[in-house]
Design a protein around this motif. Sequence first.
Motif, PDB file in Angstrom:
ATOM      1  N   SER A  24       0.839  -1.191   0.000  1.00 11.19           N
ATOM      2  CA  SER A  24       0.000   0.000   0.000  1.00 11.19           C
ATOM      3  C   SER A  24       0.878   1.246   0.000  1.00 11.19           C
ATOM      4  O   SER A  24       1.803   1.374   0.800  1.00 11.19           O
ATOM      5  N   THR A  25       0.597   2.175  -0.913  1.00 12.00           N
ATOM      6  CA  THR A  25       1.270   3.486  -0.933  1.00 12.00           C
ATOM      7  C   THR A  25       0.183   4.547  -1.006  1.00 12.00           C
ATOM      8  O   THR A  25      -0.223   4.972  -2.081  1.00 12.00           O
ATOM      9  N   GLY A  26      -0.332   4.916   0.121  1.00  7.65           N
ATOM     10  CA  GLY A  26      -1.444   5.866   0.149  1.00  7.65           C
ATOM     11  C   GLY A  26      -2.731   5.201  -0.308  1.00  7.65           C
ATOM     12  O   GLY A  26      -3.163   4.198   0.248  1.00  7.65           O
ATOM     13  N   THR A  27      -3.328   5.753  -1.344  1.00  8.98           N
ATOM     14  CA  THR A  27      -4.588   5.195  -1.861  1.00  8.98           C
ATOM     15  C   THR A  27      -4.355   4.211  -3.001  1.00  8.98           C
ATOM     16  O   THR A  27      -5.310   3.692  -3.571  1.00  8.98           O
ATOM     17  N   LYS A  28      -3.104   3.966  -3.354  1.00 10.88           N
ATOM     18  CA  LYS A  28      -2.779   3.079  -4.462  1.00 10.88           C
ATOM     19  C   LYS A  28      -2.148   1.785  -3.944  1.00 10.88           C
ATOM     20  O   LYS A  28      -1.618   1.724  -2.837  1.00 10.88           O
ATOM     21  N   ARG A  29      -2.203   0.738  -4.775  1.00 12.61           N
ATOM     22  CA  ARG A  29      -1.639  -0.556  -4.424  1.00 12.61           C
ATOM     23  C   ARG A  29      -0.639  -1.006  -5.499  1.00 12.61           C
ATOM     24  O   ARG A  29      -0.868  -0.816  -6.688  1.00 12.61           O
ATOM     25  N   TRP A  30       0.458  -1.590  -5.059  1.00 14.63           N
ATOM     26  CA  TRP A  30       1.430  -2.237  -5.932  1.00 14.63           C
ATOM     27  C   TRP A  30       1.410  -3.736  -5.641  1.00 14.63           C
ATOM     28  O   TRP A  30       1.030  -4.156  -4.549  1.00 14.63           O
ATOM     29  N   GLN A  31       1.836  -4.510  -6.620  1.00 22.11           N
ATOM     30  CA  GLN A  31       2.063  -5.934  -6.397  1.00 22.11           C
ATOM     31  C   GLN A  31       3.505  -6.266  -6.776  1.00 22.11           C
ATOM     32  O   GLN A  31       3.942  -5.929  -7.881  1.00 22.11           O
ATOM     33  N   TYR A  32       4.208  -6.923  -5.852  1.00 24.01           N
ATOM     34  CA  TYR A  32       5.569  -7.376  -6.129  1.00 24.01           C
ATOM     35  C   TYR A  32       5.539  -8.903  -6.045  1.00 24.01           C
ATOM     36  O   TYR A  32       5.383  -9.472  -4.962  1.00 24.01           O
ATOM     37  N   VAL A  33       5.658  -9.550  -7.187  1.00 24.07           N
ATOM     38  CA  VAL A  33       5.497 -11.001  -7.272  1.00 24.07           C
ATOM     39  C   VAL A  33       6.863 -11.645  -7.471  1.00 24.07           C
ATOM     40  O   VAL A  33       7.572 -11.338  -8.439  1.00 24.07           O
ATOM     41  N   ASP A  34       7.228 -12.527  -6.568  1.00 28.17           N
ATOM     42  CA  ASP A  34       8.487 -13.275  -6.660  1.00 28.17           C
ATOM     43  C   ASP A  34       8.176 -14.690  -7.142  1.00 28.17           C
ATOM     44  O   ASP A  34       7.535 -15.473  -6.440  1.00 28.17           O
ATOM     45  N   CYS A  35       8.626 -15.007  -8.361  1.00 29.19           N
ATOM     46  CA  CYS A  35       8.337 -16.307  -8.978  1.00 29.19           C
ATOM     47  C   CYS A  35       9.602 -17.170  -8.966  1.00 29.19           C
ATOM     48  O   CYS A  35      10.221 -17.412 -10.017  1.00 29.19           O
ATOM     49  N   GLY A  36      10.029 -17.601  -7.804  1.00 30.83           N
ATOM     50  CA  GLY A  36      11.192 -18.463  -7.712  1.00 30.83           C
ATOM     51  C   GLY A  36      12.455 -17.823  -8.241  1.00 30.83           C
ATOM     52  O   GLY A  36      13.277 -18.485  -8.876  1.00 30.83           O
TER      53      GLY A  36
END
Length: 736
Positions: free
Chosen positions: A663-675
């Motif tokens: 969460s960064t304020g009102t926005k969302r990020w996704q950080y996906v680690d795929c192996g």
Amino acid sequence: MTKRLFAYTGLSMLVTYAVVFYFGIFGFAAALAGCCVLILVALLGRNKGVDGGAVLLVVASVLVSLLIFEWYSADFERISSKYDGREATITATSCEDRYYSVGSYRYPIMISAVDGKPFEAKAMLYADYDIGLDYADKITAKVKLGKCDNGKLRSERFAYYAHSPEFSLDCKIIKNEDKGTAYIPIMLRRSLSKAIRSLMPAEEGALCSAVAFGTKQTISDDVYRAFADTGLSYLVVVSGLHMSIIAGMLSFSLGFVRSRRGRIARGVVLISAVLIYMCVTRFTPSVVRSGVMIILTMSASLFLNRSEPFNNLGLSAVVLCLLNPFSVGDGGLLLSYASVFGILYFYPRLFSGMFGLINRRRTYYSSCIKRCNVKGTLIGFRSRLVLIKALETVVSMFLVSVSALIPVMPLTLLLFGTANPFIALYSMLLAPLVTVIIVFSVIASIVYYIPFLGGAAYCLAVPAKVSARLMIISVKGFREARSMTLNLDENGILIVSFLSAIAFIAWLVFRKKRLAGLVTVSVTAFFALSFYAFGFVCHSQSMKLNIIKTGGSAIVQISGSGAEAVLYADGGSYVGDREIKRLHHDFSSVNTLVIPSASLNSARYSLRIMDEFDVSDILLYHSNRTAEDLFETARDYEGFRELTGGESVTLKLSDSVTDNIISTGTKRWQYVDCGGKTLLIGCNKCDAELLPEKYRECDLLIYSGKLLNKKAIVCKKSLNLENEKLSDYISYDLKG
């Protein structure tokens, strides 16, 4: 050759159109290469029994088909490209009934002017509410036009789809009370459909109306999705099966007519009834195919006393191909032809080759009955004969389904990327219910409007209502066995094409022997099961990131190694809804749907996205109080979690895949680690400088719209989902 002139011509044209339509330039090259191979076979096999005339006829049909298809395609491109991607004010006239599907209303219209300039083209108008547009009404609206590349719509000559860029259609409608004679079939279909729905509960009435009259837009999304998931959606689309039942019902009713003149009169009545039924069901390609075949069969039996079924099948293909080469864009049409061809060719060979024992036992008991004079023994022989005949009937019904399945199974995999191996069993079990629904629905809907007999219609509708309820329960039950469904990617489709070619070669080699059908079924089944095992192993060892464009936005999906999840889903437009439905098989095993952030516009589509996907694990959604209807629906899902305020969370999608929602304020990020490989997903106007340092370095950055301070992110590759030049389907190998 002369015996099956139309069979060779029509089926060659149909196959050529389909190959070019679905494979483009590669299909065109394959058709030319096939012609060269056929000519070579004719030259080398002149002294070995090869029918050179038939080969040359096929080659000529293929070449003529290529010319016709290219001419139609050039004309279509000239029309559809003129206003592609443009916002414009159109003046149009409604030319058909509206459709309702997945929460949107669709209106077939004929455009007469664009921005005040005369221009003729057919379009499908999309709206998220019923705008009250009826047949022959005129409409003026500001829309965004897009070229129609969808096969199903092109098969009905649609050049554009049109929807409002602001998601609320601003239009002016002028009602037309003088609708003309073309309105009669529409009025008749509406009246009969209304009668059926008045005689039954809503769900059963909608299904009976769809099966009998083709008004499938009245079926609820849940029921229609159950039919689609099990591969049985053809049962709710009027086709050869439905047409044959109608013709058979009338033929049985008029069976008492025996004289020559009476037979001619009966034939005229039957042909007229078929034509009326074709009008009522809108002359769809599948209906035209079956209608032409039935009319030709009846005409031949009246005047020639003999009918050639392959010629009838081929002639119907010639008629369709000449009227509209794009009719092959309707997958149901190709499946209809494939099933009829399979029944005509494989059924007699399968029955005689595999079940000669049943015929021998039936002959034996029949002869015993003629010779036997002892009463008790005679009863025993007769009971055994009844059992043998019952077994023969059951086996015959099953073999009809299997015969249709032989060409339909690989074709379904090629067209839709998914198929169910048990479709033959399902079809055999449901065919009697379909027959009851059609017969009693048609009779009850007609009786409903006869004075003083309206009450009898309720009694006549009871068998159809019960059959519809049993059919809905059965199909929903079959859907639970979707784990046995075969699903393919592009490489899998190529493998199936190769295996189908091998099966076809095996058929050519063994076609003159009694076990031809058995060999073909065995080879097809062996390769299908081998591919199923091969695909399961490969899928469990691979991991892919799939990006599918849906109008102005996209769907981002990760699959393989147990991580079946949709990371980003935004329909973004009515076109997006259509693409989501079309690509449903790609997500048949999804267990996680992540929607970390969405605006009000995309929130309305998320409801439909959730309905399309079989979400069984967890749903995450950013707080959006302007979309209360979304939350009311979402809260019904088991495992639903709502993100509020500055909350962040980490999801473990599989042993090797982790999704961090930041969460960064009102926005969302996704950080996906795929192996080891990392993905960073952001939405419009996300600020990269607010992202923690450890998440600013990734292998692939995926975002929509505009990122703030994008230079703060270090990535090997970035992808903007709103880039118009982005291809419709992108796949990344996350383990390669």
